[in-house]
Design an enzyme around this catalytic site. Structure first.
Site, PDB file in Angstrom:
ATOM      1  N   ALA A 120     -17.591 -99.977 -57.174  1.00  0.00           N
ATOM      2  CA  ALA A 120     -16.803-101.201 -57.293  1.00  0.00           C
ATOM      3  C   ALA A 120     -17.148-102.180 -56.178  1.00  0.00           C
ATOM      4  O   ALA A 120     -17.318-101.790 -55.020  1.00  0.00           O
ATOM      5  CB  ALA A 120     -15.315-100.860 -57.250  1.00  0.00           C
ATOM      6  N   ALA A 125     -19.433 -98.237 -53.035  1.00  0.00           N
ATOM      7  CA  ALA A 125     -18.512 -99.340 -53.264  1.00  0.00           C
ATOM      8  C   ALA A 125     -18.554-100.335 -52.105  1.00  0.00           C
ATOM      9  O   ALA A 125     -18.570 -99.954 -50.941  1.00  0.00           O
ATOM     10  CB  ALA A 125     -17.091 -98.802 -53.439  1.00  0.00           C
ATOM     11  N   SER A 174     -22.137-106.533 -59.096  1.00  0.00           N
ATOM     12  CA  SER A 174     -22.965-107.660 -59.520  1.00  0.00           C
ATOM     13  C   SER A 174     -24.432-107.311 -59.391  1.00  0.00           C
ATOM     14  O   SER A 174     -24.847-106.666 -58.430  1.00  0.00           O
ATOM     15  CB  SER A 174     -22.636-108.896 -58.664  1.00  0.00           C
ATOM     16  OG  SER A 174     -23.448-109.987 -59.023  1.00  0.00           O
ATOM     17  N   SER A 197     -20.273 -95.784 -41.564  1.00  0.00           N
ATOM     18  CA  SER A 197     -18.971 -96.296 -41.129  1.00  0.00           C
ATOM     19  C   SER A 197     -18.830 -96.337 -39.616  1.00  0.00           C
ATOM     20  O   SER A 197     -17.928 -97.004 -39.098  1.00  0.00           O
ATOM     21  CB  SER A 197     -17.848 -95.446 -41.726  1.00  0.00           C
ATOM     22  OG  SER A 197     -17.973 -94.090 -41.324  1.00  0.00           O
ATOM     23  N   GLY A 251     -33.921-108.270 -48.741  1.00  0.00           N
ATOM     24  CA  GLY A 251     -34.159-108.337 -47.304  1.00  0.00           C
ATOM     25  C   GLY A 251     -33.272-107.446 -46.467  1.00  0.00           C
ATOM     26  O   GLY A 251     -33.403-107.428 -45.229  1.00  0.00           O
ATOM     27  N   ARG A 311     -25.756 -96.523 -48.717  1.00  0.00           N
ATOM     28  CA  ARG A 311     -24.413 -96.577 -48.162  1.00  0.00           C
ATOM     29  C   ARG A 311     -24.459 -97.239 -46.786  1.00  0.00           C
ATOM     30  O   ARG A 311     -25.525 -97.386 -46.190  1.00  0.00           O
ATOM     31  CB  ARG A 311     -23.820 -95.177 -48.055  1.00  0.00           C
ATOM     32  CG  ARG A 311     -24.434 -94.307 -46.961  1.00  0.00           C
ATOM     33  CD  ARG A 311     -23.794 -92.946 -46.914  1.00  0.00           C
ATOM     34  NE  ARG A 311     -24.256 -92.187 -45.740  1.00  0.00           N
ATOM     35  CZ  ARG A 311     -23.912 -90.933 -45.480  1.00  0.00           C
ATOM     36  NH1 ARG A 311     -23.143 -90.269 -46.334  1.00  0.00           N
ATOM     37  NH2 ARG A 311     -24.361 -90.324 -44.390  1.00  0.00           N
ATOM     38  N   ARG A 312     -23.289 -97.640 -46.317  1.00  0.00           N
ATOM     39  CA  ARG A 312     -23.189 -98.209 -44.974  1.00  0.00           C
ATOM     40  C   ARG A 312     -22.538 -97.179 -44.059  1.00  0.00           C
ATOM     41  O   ARG A 312     -21.460 -96.662 -44.362  1.00  0.00           O
ATOM     42  CB  ARG A 312     -22.368 -99.500 -44.982  1.00  0.00           C
ATOM     43  CG  ARG A 312     -22.397-100.238 -43.631  1.00  0.00           C
ATOM     44  CD  ARG A 312     -21.618-101.537 -43.690  1.00  0.00           C
ATOM     45  NE  ARG A 312     -22.163-102.479 -44.650  1.00  0.00           N
ATOM     46  CZ  ARG A 312     -23.193-103.281 -44.398  1.00  0.00           C
ATOM     47  NH1 ARG A 312     -23.818-103.221 -43.215  1.00  0.00           N
ATOM     48  NH2 ARG A 312     -23.625-104.126 -45.315  1.00  0.00           N
ATOM     49  N   GLU A 344     -18.220-102.537 -66.062  1.00  0.00           N
ATOM     50  CA  GLU A 344     -17.018-103.162 -65.528  1.00  0.00           C
ATOM     51  C   GLU A 344     -17.378-104.297 -64.572  1.00  0.00           C
ATOM     52  O   GLU A 344     -16.499-104.963 -64.041  1.00  0.00           O
ATOM     53  CB  GLU A 344     -16.165-102.125 -64.803  1.00  0.00           C
ATOM     54  CG  GLU A 344     -15.678-101.002 -65.703  1.00  0.00           C
ATOM     55  CD  GLU A 344     -14.880 -99.955 -64.957  1.00  0.00           C
ATOM     56  OE1 GLU A 344     -13.652-100.107 -64.875  1.00  0.00           O
ATOM     57  OE2 GLU A 344     -15.501 -98.998 -64.450  1.00  0.00           O
TER      58      GLU A 344
END
Length: 299
Positions: free
Chosen positions: A223, A239, A200, A274, A246, A271-272, A180
């Site tokens: 996504a 997502a 991407s 939060s 880097g 993951r980031r 997708e």
């Protein structure tokens, strides 16, 4: 290994420039007709093309077209054959509903078609590469929007490309996959992986990059995520997170590393946090996201 094939080529009648070559996948006699030919704008030729060594650069336009067919026909995998210099051997073509023509012949095509056939002419694109499905339709695949898959793409059996998915030439999937997002040139995605909506993967064209990015088996790109590093098997990128070479990531042991040092490592979740905004890596396994749905890919 020498490869030889017989194809059919459309040639611009005014300049003699070769516009395309079609090599039937089943080896049958290459016979075609189109309105542009009837109107005298292109001429058809039967072309026999031989490639002595796929590791050597292409020598002419027909040579390039055969290499692109080999990829889309699953006779050669992405990055396994030499595609250096192919842009200089390909012609910019107006791909129309009446057949391929030189871009400067589109107005003449519309005028002549209106006089003779009384029909409208649509131009699907002006590019050096056509839609894959106009030349090759691989078995066992689903493609929501054929305009978004270029000739030279490699689609493994069971691949589904949704309407917003995109696959460039010399790139693709090696088995069952959901696409997708965007698979750029040079990128290979392993079986049972999901490239989420608008995700991407950096390719090898922009900026002249040579490093090829790959995605392992049973991976998930969420996504709007993206990667500039390779993923090993059983990896997840959450997502909205873009991981470049880097990007500084926090490891489970508290150390900080550049993401490039983890390129190709299996079993990782990116993951980031939060709370802190720090990109972090956790150890995961292939059961974490459930995998692609088998019913969707039973083509």
């Amino acid at each position: 290994m020498s490869i030889s094939a017989v194809g059919h080529s459309w040639v611009d009648a005014a300049s003699g420039q070769r516009l395309d070559v079609w090599f039937p996948q089943d080896g049958s006699e290459p016979v075609r007709s189109c309105l542009a030919q009837e109107l005298g704008l292109v001429q058809g030729e039967v072309v026999t093309t031989e490639i002595v060594n796929l590791d050597d650069p292409a020598v002419d336009t027909a040579d390039v077209w055969l290499r692109l067919h080999l990829l889309s026909q699953r006779k050669a995998k992405p990055n396994s054959i030499n595609l250096d210099g192919i842009f200089g051997l390909l012609t910019n073509v107006a791909w129309t509903s009446a057949g391929p023509v030189a871009p400067n012949q589109v107005d003449a095509l519309r005028s002549l078609a209106g006089q003779k056939a009384g029909g409208n002419i649509s131009v699907t694109s002006v590019d050096k590469f056509p839609r894959m499905t106009d030349y090759v339709v691989p078995s066992g695949v689903r493609i929501g929007n054929a305009d978004r898959v270029r000739l030279g793409a490699y689609l493994g059996e069971g691949t589904t490309v949704m309407h917003e998915g995109f696959i460039n030439f010399n790139a693709g999937t090696l088995g069952v996959a959901m696409v997708e997002g965007r698979i750029s040139a040079g990128v290979v995605v392993g079986a049972d992986s999901d490239i989420g909506g608008s995700a991407s993967i950096m390719g090898t064209l922009s900026g002249g990059g040579k490093e090829t990015i790959s995605v392992g088996e049973n991976c998930l790109l969420g996504a709007n995520s993206g990667i500039g590093i390779s993923l090993g098997d059983n990896c997840i990128v959450e997502a909205g997170l873009y991981v470049t070479s880097g990007t500084i990531v926090a490891m489970p042991d508290g150390k900080n590393l550049k993401a490039s040092e983890l390129s190709g490592t299996a079993g990782l979740l990116y993951r980031r946090n939060s709370m802190t905004g720090q990109v972090e890596v956790l150890v995961t396994d292939k059961t974490d996201w459930g995998g692609v749905q088998s019913e969707l890919h039973a083509n």
